[in-house]
Motif scaffolding. Structure first.
Motif, PDB file in Angstrom:
ATOM      1  N   LEU A  79       0.837  -1.198   0.000  1.00  0.00           N
ATOM      2  CA  LEU A  79       0.000   0.000   0.000  1.00  0.00           C
ATOM      3  C   LEU A  79       0.866   1.240   0.000  1.00  0.00           C
ATOM      4  CD1 LEU A  79      -1.935   0.559   3.334  1.00  0.00           C
ATOM      5  CD2 LEU A  79       0.093  -0.851   3.184  1.00  0.00           C
ATOM      6  N   PHE A  80       0.263   2.338  -0.392  1.00  0.00           N
ATOM      7  CA  PHE A  80       0.989   3.577  -0.636  1.00  0.00           C
ATOM      8  C   PHE A  80       0.259   4.709   0.079  1.00  0.00           C
ATOM      9  CE2 PHE A  80       0.872   0.583  -4.114  1.00  0.00           C
ATOM     10  CZ  PHE A  80       2.207   0.208  -4.165  1.00  0.00           C
ATOM     11  N   GLU A 106      -7.287  -8.106  -0.703  1.00  0.00           N
ATOM     12  CA  GLU A 106      -6.450  -9.181  -1.249  1.00  0.00           C
ATOM     13  C   GLU A 106      -6.161 -10.238  -0.184  1.00  0.00           C
ATOM     14  OE1 GLU A 106      -5.232 -10.813  -3.517  1.00  0.00           O
ATOM     15  OE2 GLU A 106      -5.805  -9.547  -5.200  1.00  0.00           O
ATOM     16  N   ASP A 107      -5.597 -11.360  -0.632  1.00  0.00           N
ATOM     17  CA  ASP A 107      -5.127 -12.385   0.299  1.00  0.00           C
ATOM     18  C   ASP A 107      -4.080 -11.808   1.258  1.00  0.00           C
ATOM     19  OD1 ASP A 107      -6.526 -14.635  -1.014  1.00  0.00           O
ATOM     20  OD2 ASP A 107      -5.127 -14.232  -2.662  1.00  0.00           O
ATOM     21  N   GLN A 108      -3.290 -10.871   0.728  1.00  0.00           N
ATOM     22  CA  GLN A 108      -2.146 -10.332   1.493  1.00  0.00           C
ATOM     23  C   GLN A 108      -2.506  -9.115   2.331  1.00  0.00           C
ATOM     24  OE1 GLN A 108      -2.184 -10.833  -1.805  1.00  0.00           O
ATOM     25  NE2 GLN A 108      -0.909 -12.671  -1.988  1.00  0.00           N
ATOM     26  N   GLY A 109      -3.746  -8.647   2.237  1.00  0.00           N
ATOM     27  CA  GLY A 109      -4.090  -7.501   3.074  1.00  0.00           C
ATOM     28  C   GLY A 109      -5.426  -6.884   2.704  1.00  0.00           C
ATOM     29  N   TRP A 110      -6.180  -6.465   3.727  1.00  0.00           N
ATOM     30  CA  TRP A 110      -7.462  -5.796   3.570  1.00  0.00           C
ATOM     31  C   TRP A 110      -7.224  -4.319   3.848  1.00  0.00           C
ATOM     32  CZ3 TRP A 110     -12.474  -7.827   2.658  1.00  0.00           C
ATOM     33  CH2 TRP A 110     -13.526  -6.893   2.817  1.00  0.00           C
ATOM     34  N   ALA A 124      -6.801  -8.479   9.410  1.00  0.00           N
ATOM     35  CA  ALA A 124      -6.680  -8.726   7.966  1.00  0.00           C
ATOM     36  C   ALA A 124      -5.786  -7.702   7.259  1.00  0.00           C
ATOM     37  CB  ALA A 124      -8.071  -8.728   7.315  1.00  0.00           C
ATOM     38  N   ALA A 125      -5.541  -6.562   7.889  1.00  0.00           N
ATOM     39  CA  ALA A 125      -4.735  -5.519   7.233  1.00  0.00           C
ATOM     40  C   ALA A 125      -3.233  -5.751   7.412  1.00  0.00           C
ATOM     41  CB  ALA A 125      -5.120  -4.142   7.761  1.00  0.00           C
ATOM     42  N   TYR A 126      -2.861  -6.770   8.174  1.00  0.00           N
ATOM     43  CA  TYR A 126      -1.425  -6.976   8.460  1.00  0.00           C
ATOM     44  C   TYR A 126      -0.994  -8.405   8.176  1.00  0.00           C
ATOM     45  CZ  TYR A 126      -1.911  -2.454  10.602  1.00  0.00           C
ATOM     46  OH  TYR A 126      -2.178  -1.132  10.778  1.00  0.00           O
ATOM     47  N   ARG A 127       0.165  -8.555   7.570  1.00  0.00           N
ATOM     48  CA  ARG A 127       0.755  -9.884   7.385  1.00  0.00           C
ATOM     49  C   ARG A 127       2.055  -9.934   8.168  1.00  0.00           C
ATOM     50  NH1 ARG A 127       1.102  -7.695   1.826  1.00  0.00           N
ATOM     51  NH2 ARG A 127       3.235  -6.989   1.457  1.00  0.00           N
ATOM     52  N   TYR A 150      -4.078   0.290   6.402  1.00  0.00           N
ATOM     53  CA  TYR A 150      -5.330   0.397   5.644  1.00  0.00           C
ATOM     54  C   TYR A 150      -5.696   1.870   5.517  1.00  0.00           C
ATOM     55  CZ  TYR A 150      -7.269   0.994  10.312  1.00  0.00           C
ATOM     56  OH  TYR A 150      -7.523   1.450  11.584  1.00  0.00           O
ATOM     57  N   TYR A 151      -6.629   2.143   4.635  1.00  0.00           N
ATOM     58  CA  TYR A 151      -7.120   3.511   4.470  1.00  0.00           C
ATOM     59  C   TYR A 151      -8.346   3.695   5.349  1.00  0.00           C
ATOM     60  CZ  TYR A 151      -3.979   3.206   0.516  1.00  0.00           C
ATOM     61  OH  TYR A 151      -2.862   3.011  -0.258  1.00  0.00           O
TER      62      TYR A 151
END
Ligand code: ACM
Ligand code: ZN
Length: 396
Positions: A79-80, A106-110, A124-127, A150-151
């Motif tokens: 994310l940016f 995504e699978d890698q982050g919400w 879900a926002a962190y792997r 996340y936003y």
């Protein structure tokens, strides 16, 4: 001079003045973008250095061939900052794009704040870590660093307003039933077997997809309610791609659903899933877009198809009287290698130089004149498995 197209304009550079004619704010905005493109590049950065500019006298009469001119950005893999998302939107605006497809889950982050389901943001926002190097390098090695974010809903509103001021509609993508492992890691009951899984740490296609039991739809409808409040777009992208059916095959709830709904198999169950979500979104006055896999097992009645695995999905959908957006890997995947320069950044694969992108004709030859009316336009996709910072995204 009359300007028929809502996005059309005439720009007249005369000896003593510059005139813009347009029938809407959109047309006037695009006239200004053309004017911007006629100015020295330095204007974009440090125009204090410029004291005198001459522009050749000319007339530009312009209107778009396609109503959908999109760019996508995957913020699931990386994310940016909001500041960068705005720069991305600025670039789209200058290029007269009118749609930003924001791939938010995504699978890698919400990546979107959902107040009703806080674990989407806490879990879900962190792997726990991320693959180092390319997926094809073996053995897989990981960086050991927790990654995510996340936003917030306020940030999303800010981005949507910023885009609107630049004549860009933001279309959110909430992926289902596949590419949902992060959400299932947060709420394991959304999966078929209720087992704890983790937010994915590398790219790929994962078997943990949403179960088709009714409770999943309760969850998705409540998530979508919050999404709809943030995004005024007519279209909502619901993903639909790359959803292996292995979990559904061995799930009592999914097999019962197949039986009760009189479905033939798991492909028809995918159609059931997408059609049920479509019905919900249609009831809220919205339309769905899905990747071309939504053709499998039958197309939801009002769906627009985004064709990425070549042109066949688009051809099939247009022949069935559905709208299509062209985004084939062959011409629209900007996460591919773009040059054979030595400093070309690591990419997922492929080879897509600029000339080929510019040479793309979004109307497939196989479509008749009438069928080609279903082609809304085209979109470039930027998947970010290999784009860890905003620099490589800017490069695309
Ligand atoms: C996609 O590239 N999986 C749509
Ligand atoms: Zn299931």
């Amino acid at each position: 001079d009359t300007i028929e197209h809502e996005e059309g304009y005439i720009l007249d550079v005369l000896p003593d003045q510059i005139q813009i004619k347009a029938s809407s704010d959109k047309g006037a905005f695009y006239a200004l973008q053309s004017l911007r493109q006629l100015l020295p590049v330095l204007f974009e950065n440090d125009h204090k250095e410029i004291h005198n500019v001459s522009i050749q006298c000319q007339r530009i009469e312009d209107a778009p061939q396609f109503n959908y001119r999109g760019m996508h950005l995957d913020v699931g893999r990386h994310l940016f900052p909001v500041e960068f998302i705005k720069k991305y939107i600025d670039a789209l605006a200058m290029l007269k794009m009118n749609t930003f497809h924001w791939h938010l889950t995504e699978d890698q982050g919400w990546r979107v704040e959902i107040k009703k389901y806080p674990k989407l943001n806490e879990v879900a926002a962190y792997r726990k870590e991320t693959l180092i190097g390319h997926y094809s390098d073996r053995p897989h090695q990981f960086d050991g660093e927790r990654y995510g974010g996340y936003y917030t809903q306020d940030e999303i509103k800010e981005v949507v307003a910023y885009a609107a001021a630049r004549q860009i509609m933001v279309i959110p993508e909430i992926e289902m039933p596949g590419h949902s492992q992060a959400a299932i890691a947060a709420y394991p009951e959304l999966g078929c077997h209720g087992e704890q899984t983790e937010v994915a740490t590398k790219g790929g296609v994962f078997e943990e997809i949403y179960c088709t039991k009714d409770e999943t739809f309760d969850f998705l409808e409540e998530v979508l309610d919050e999404v709809l409040a943030l995004f005024p777009s007519e279209y909502i992208h619901i993903g639909g791609d790359e959803a292996p059916k292995t979990r559904w095959e061995s799930c009592d709830d999914c097999q019962l659903k197949i039986k009760n709904e009189g479905l033939k198999d798991e492909h028809e169950l995918q159609n059931y899933f997408i059609s049920r979500i479509e019905k919900y979104l249609n009831s809220k006055g919205r339309q769905i877009i899905g990747w071309d896999e939504i053709l499998e097992g039958g197309l939801a009645p009002n769906a627009t198809v985004m064709s990425w695995r070549g042109l066949n999905g688009a051809i099939e959908a247009a022949k069935q009287g559905h709208k299509v957006i062209m985004s084939p890997t062959s011409h629209c995947y900007f996460d591919y290698y773009q040059s054979d320069n030595e400093d070309e950044p690591l990419a997922i694969g492929g080879f897509l130089p600029l000339e080929k992108v510019y040479g793309f004709d979004p109307i497939p030859e196989e479509l008749s004149k009438e069928e080609s009316n279903y082609v809304l336009g085209a979109q470039g996709n930027v998947w970010t498995e290999y784009m860890k910072s905003s620099d490589p995204v800017s490069y695309t």
